[in-house]
Write a protein that holds these residues in place. Structure first.
Motif, PDB file in Angstrom:
ATOM      1  N   ASP A  49       8.680  12.914   9.113  1.00 19.03           N
ATOM      2  CA  ASP A  49       9.711  12.179   8.388  1.00 19.03           C
ATOM      3  C   ASP A  49       9.017  11.411   7.276  1.00 19.03           C
ATOM      4  O   ASP A  49       7.895  10.920   7.444  1.00 19.03           O
ATOM      5  CB  ASP A  49      10.447  11.193   9.301  1.00 19.03           C
ATOM      6  N   ASP A  50       9.704  11.265   6.144  1.00 18.40           N
ATOM      7  CA  ASP A  50       9.156  10.592   4.963  1.00 18.40           C
ATOM      8  C   ASP A  50      10.271   9.693   4.428  1.00 18.40           C
ATOM      9  O   ASP A  50      11.241  10.180   3.858  1.00 18.40           O
ATOM     10  CB  ASP A  50       8.741  11.661   3.945  1.00 18.40           C
ATOM     11  N   GLU A  51      10.140   8.381   4.664  1.00 14.09           N
ATOM     12  CA  GLU A  51      11.222   7.445   4.349  1.00 14.09           C
ATOM     13  C   GLU A  51      10.706   6.257   3.556  1.00 14.09           C
ATOM     14  O   GLU A  51       9.549   5.858   3.685  1.00 14.09           O
ATOM     15  CB  GLU A  51      11.870   6.945   5.647  1.00 14.09           C
ATOM     16  N   LEU A  56      -0.738  15.134   3.914  1.00 10.76           N
ATOM     17  CA  LEU A  56      -0.832  14.269   2.737  1.00 10.76           C
ATOM     18  C   LEU A  56      -0.822  15.095   1.456  1.00 10.76           C
ATOM     19  O   LEU A  56      -0.152  14.736   0.478  1.00 10.76           O
ATOM     20  CB  LEU A  56      -2.101  13.413   2.799  1.00 10.76           C
ATOM     21  N   ASP A  57      -1.565  16.207   1.451  1.00  7.75           N
ATOM     22  CA  ASP A  57      -1.575  17.084   0.276  1.00  7.75           C
ATOM     23  C   ASP A  57      -0.169  17.617  -0.001  1.00  7.75           C
ATOM     24  O   ASP A  57       0.287  17.637  -1.151  1.00  7.75           O
ATOM     25  CB  ASP A  57      -2.538  18.252   0.497  1.00  7.75           C
ATOM     26  N   HIS A  58       0.504  18.055   1.049  1.00  5.09           N
ATOM     27  CA  HIS A  58       1.853  18.616   0.914  1.00  5.09           C
ATOM     28  C   HIS A  58       2.815  17.589   0.320  1.00  5.09           C
ATOM     29  O   HIS A  58       3.684  17.939  -0.499  1.00  5.09           O
ATOM     30  CB  HIS A  58       2.335  19.077   2.292  1.00  5.09           C
ATOM     31  N   LEU A  59       2.650  16.324   0.715  1.00  3.18           N
ATOM     32  CA  LEU A  59       3.540  15.251   0.256  1.00  3.18           C
ATOM     33  C   LEU A  59       3.033  14.590  -1.020  1.00  3.18           C
ATOM     34  O   LEU A  59       3.659  13.642  -1.512  1.00  3.18           O
ATOM     35  CB  LEU A  59       3.702  14.204   1.356  1.00  3.18           C
ATOM     36  N   GLY A  91       7.198   2.950  -2.035  1.00  2.00           N
ATOM     37  CA  GLY A  91       6.152   1.947  -2.170  1.00  2.00           C
ATOM     38  C   GLY A  91       4.837   2.518  -1.700  1.00  2.00           C
ATOM     39  O   GLY A  91       4.677   3.746  -1.589  1.00  2.00           O
ATOM     40  N   PRO A  92       3.848   1.665  -1.405  1.00  2.00           N
ATOM     41  CA  PRO A  92       2.566   2.154  -0.883  1.00  2.00           C
ATOM     42  C   PRO A  92       2.784   2.976   0.390  1.00  2.00           C
ATOM     43  O   PRO A  92       3.628   2.633   1.217  1.00  2.00           O
ATOM     44  CB  PRO A  92       1.784   0.868  -0.592  1.00  2.00           C
ATOM     45  N   ALA A  93       2.018   4.039   0.534  1.00  2.00           N
ATOM     46  CA  ALA A  93       2.211   4.943   1.671  1.00  2.00           C
ATOM     47  C   ALA A  93       1.574   4.390   2.941  1.00  2.00           C
ATOM     48  O   ALA A  93       0.451   3.877   2.918  1.00  2.00           O
ATOM     49  CB  ALA A  93       1.623   6.311   1.362  1.00  2.00           C
ATOM     50  N   VAL A  94       2.308   4.524   4.048  1.00  2.00           N
ATOM     51  CA  VAL A  94       1.817   4.179   5.381  1.00  2.00           C
ATOM     52  C   VAL A  94       2.061   5.378   6.282  1.00  2.00           C
ATOM     53  O   VAL A  94       3.187   5.880   6.369  1.00  2.00           O
ATOM     54  CB  VAL A  94       2.541   2.947   5.953  1.00  2.00           C
ATOM     55  N   VAL A  95       1.018   5.849   6.955  1.00  2.00           N
ATOM     56  CA  VAL A  95       1.110   6.990   7.865  1.00  2.00           C
ATOM     57  C   VAL A  95       1.049   6.480   9.298  1.00  2.00           C
ATOM     58  O   VAL A  95       0.124   5.738   9.663  1.00  2.00           O
ATOM     59  CB  VAL A  95      -0.027   7.999   7.605  1.00  2.00           C
ATOM     60  N   LEU A  96       2.024   6.862  10.115  1.00  2.00           N
ATOM     61  CA  LEU A  96       2.096   6.468  11.515  1.00  2.00           C
ATOM     62  C   LEU A  96       1.732   7.663  12.393  1.00  2.00           C
ATOM     63  O   LEU A  96       2.366   8.720  12.310  1.00  2.00           O
ATOM     64  CB  LEU A  96       3.508   5.992  11.863  1.00  2.00           C
ATOM     65  N   ALA A 111      10.065   0.551   6.197  1.00  2.00           N
ATOM     66  CA  ALA A 111      10.588   1.395   5.109  1.00  2.00           C
ATOM     67  C   ALA A 111      11.175   0.621   3.933  1.00  2.00           C
ATOM     68  O   ALA A 111      11.135   1.123   2.800  1.00  2.00           O
ATOM     69  CB  ALA A 111      11.613   2.389   5.659  1.00  2.00           C
ATOM     70  N   PRO A 112      11.714  -0.599   4.109  1.00  2.00           N
ATOM     71  CA  PRO A 112      12.179  -1.328   2.929  1.00  2.00           C
ATOM     72  C   PRO A 112      11.065  -1.671   1.934  1.00  2.00           C
ATOM     73  O   PRO A 112      11.352  -1.907   0.757  1.00  2.00           O
ATOM     74  CB  PRO A 112      12.797  -2.605   3.523  1.00  2.00           C
ATOM     75  N   SER A 113       9.811  -1.698   2.387  1.00  2.00           N
ATOM     76  CA  SER A 113       8.698  -2.097   1.514  1.00  2.00           C
ATOM     77  C   SER A 113       7.660  -1.009   1.298  1.00  2.00           C
ATOM     78  O   SER A 113       6.824  -1.129   0.391  1.00  2.00           O
ATOM     79  CB  SER A 113       7.989  -3.324   2.115  1.00  2.00           C
ATOM     80  N   TYR A 114       7.682   0.033   2.108  1.00  2.00           N
ATOM     81  CA  TYR A 114       6.635   1.049   2.074  1.00  2.00           C
ATOM     82  C   TYR A 114       7.244   2.444   2.154  1.00  2.00           C
ATOM     83  O   TYR A 114       8.371   2.617   2.633  1.00  2.00           O
ATOM     84  CB  TYR A 114       5.664   0.875   3.261  1.00  2.00           C
ATOM     85  N   ARG A 115       6.469   3.415   1.693  1.00  2.00           N
ATOM     86  CA  ARG A 115       6.791   4.813   1.962  1.00  2.00           C
ATOM     87  C   ARG A 115       6.182   5.137   3.321  1.00  2.00           C
ATOM     88  O   ARG A 115       4.960   5.203   3.470  1.00  2.00           O
ATOM     89  CB  ARG A 115       6.205   5.724   0.879  1.00  2.00           C
ATOM     90  N   VAL A 116       7.013   5.331   4.310  1.00  2.00           N
ATOM     91  CA  VAL A 116       6.552   5.478   5.693  1.00  2.00           C
ATOM     92  C   VAL A 116       6.629   6.950   6.098  1.00  2.00           C
ATOM     93  O   VAL A 116       7.701   7.555   6.091  1.00  2.00           O
ATOM     94  CB  VAL A 116       7.393   4.618   6.651  1.00  2.00           C
ATOM     95  N   ILE A 117       5.480   7.494   6.456  1.00  2.00           N
ATOM     96  CA  ILE A 117       5.363   8.896   6.858  1.00  2.00           C
ATOM     97  C   ILE A 117       4.939   8.923   8.318  1.00  2.00           C
ATOM     98  O   ILE A 117       3.925   8.335   8.701  1.00  2.00           O
ATOM     99  CB  ILE A 117       4.315   9.622   5.986  1.00  2.00           C
ATOM    100  N   ARG A 118       5.741   9.582   9.140  1.00  2.00           N
ATOM    101  CA  ARG A 118       5.357   9.740  10.548  1.00  2.00           C
ATOM    102  C   ARG A 118       5.416  11.218  10.883  1.00  2.00           C
ATOM    103  O   ARG A 118       6.347  11.927  10.491  1.00  2.00           O
ATOM    104  CB  ARG A 118       6.255   8.922  11.468  1.00  2.00           C
TER     105      ARG A 118
END
Length: 250
Positions: A6-8, A68-71, A11-16, A35-42
């Motif tokens: 999921d990619d929501e 990461l490359d894909h996104l 802003g700065p990216a955060v990977v969970l 997600a209101p402050s960051y681009r959150v990728i899990r």
């Protein structure tokens, strides 16, 4: 193979990266908070959630970098729980330019001596799985890794995630060839990004030892000890962990 994810937010990216008894669903509360402050990728790591486990040689860290490359994400903060913490560290030493910071929640790490408590869990889980009692193995994991603060809903979610992971991984063992994960040995001296390490006061002692070792070995790392926490604090007191992550990421 691109990991299911999921990619929501923006802003700065955060990977969970999830623990080994969970999948990306464990992060619902953290995504809502961040997600209101960051681009959150899990992502679901290989063999978990919606990501399959084909019979081939692979690297968990390489899978994450490929995502990461894909996104088209050059660099991200990483938040890893248990096994996900180990994978985050593997990315930090094999693709250091992709990692801006590390928040490691009760992380796993190879190389430290085990303890009788950890060995007893491993032996019982192996016994149950070998005997075919997968349901009992699931219950063993739920009771071992969730502390007393976890809600009934969190316990049910972990029960569902662990049962699915067992089903996928046990089926993968029947493939020819079997999946083969590349071993990545982490030299903590190579980790040079801001690092937060979280330890649970009610966690299995082996993981408390790992947290202390990482905090001692990574230059400038901060150790946060949560006396109330078991092994999965983000599922036990989500609001407290969300506040801790928000403060660290800021």
């Amino acid at each position: 193979m691109i990991l299911s994810h999921d990619d929501e937010g923006s802003g700065p990216a955060v990977v969970l990266l999830h623990s080994g008894v969970c999948d990306r669903r464990m992060w619902d509360e953290q995504v809502a908070a961040l997600a209101p402050s960051y681009r959150v990728i899990r992502a679901d790591l290989r063999g978990f959630g919606e990501t399959p486990m084909p019979g081939e040689r692979f690297s968990f860290a390489d899978d994450v970098v490929a995502l990461l490359d894909h996104l088209q994400v050059d660099r991200a903060a990483f938040v890893g729980s248990s096994f996900g913490g180990r994978v985050a560290l593997e990315v930090a030493v094999t693709a250091a330019e992709r990692v801006a910071s590390l928040a490691l929640l009760c992380p796993a790490l190879r190389g430290l001596p085990s303890t009788p408590q950890a060995d007893a869990f491993d032996e019982e889980e192996d016994r149950l799985l070998t005997s075919g009692d997968v349901a009992a193995a699931v219950e063993l994991n739920v009771s071992t890794w969730l502390g007393p603060e976890a809600s009934a809903a969190s316990r049910d979610l972990v029960r569902e995630m662990q049962a699915h992971a067992f089903a996928v991984q046990l089926a993968a063992e029947e493939q020819d060839p079997e999946p083969e994960a590349t071993r990545v040995d982490v030299d903590l001296a190579l980790v040079s990004v801001p690092t937060l390490v979280v330890s649970g006061g009610l966690d299995v002692d082996h993981f408390q030892n790992i947290a202390q070792h990482i905090a001692d070995s990574v230059a400038g790392a901060r150790l946060e000890h949560l006396p109330w926490a078991g092994h999965l604090p983000s599922l036990e007191r989500p609001a407290a962990v969300n506040a801790l992550l928000a403060e660290f990421l800021a």
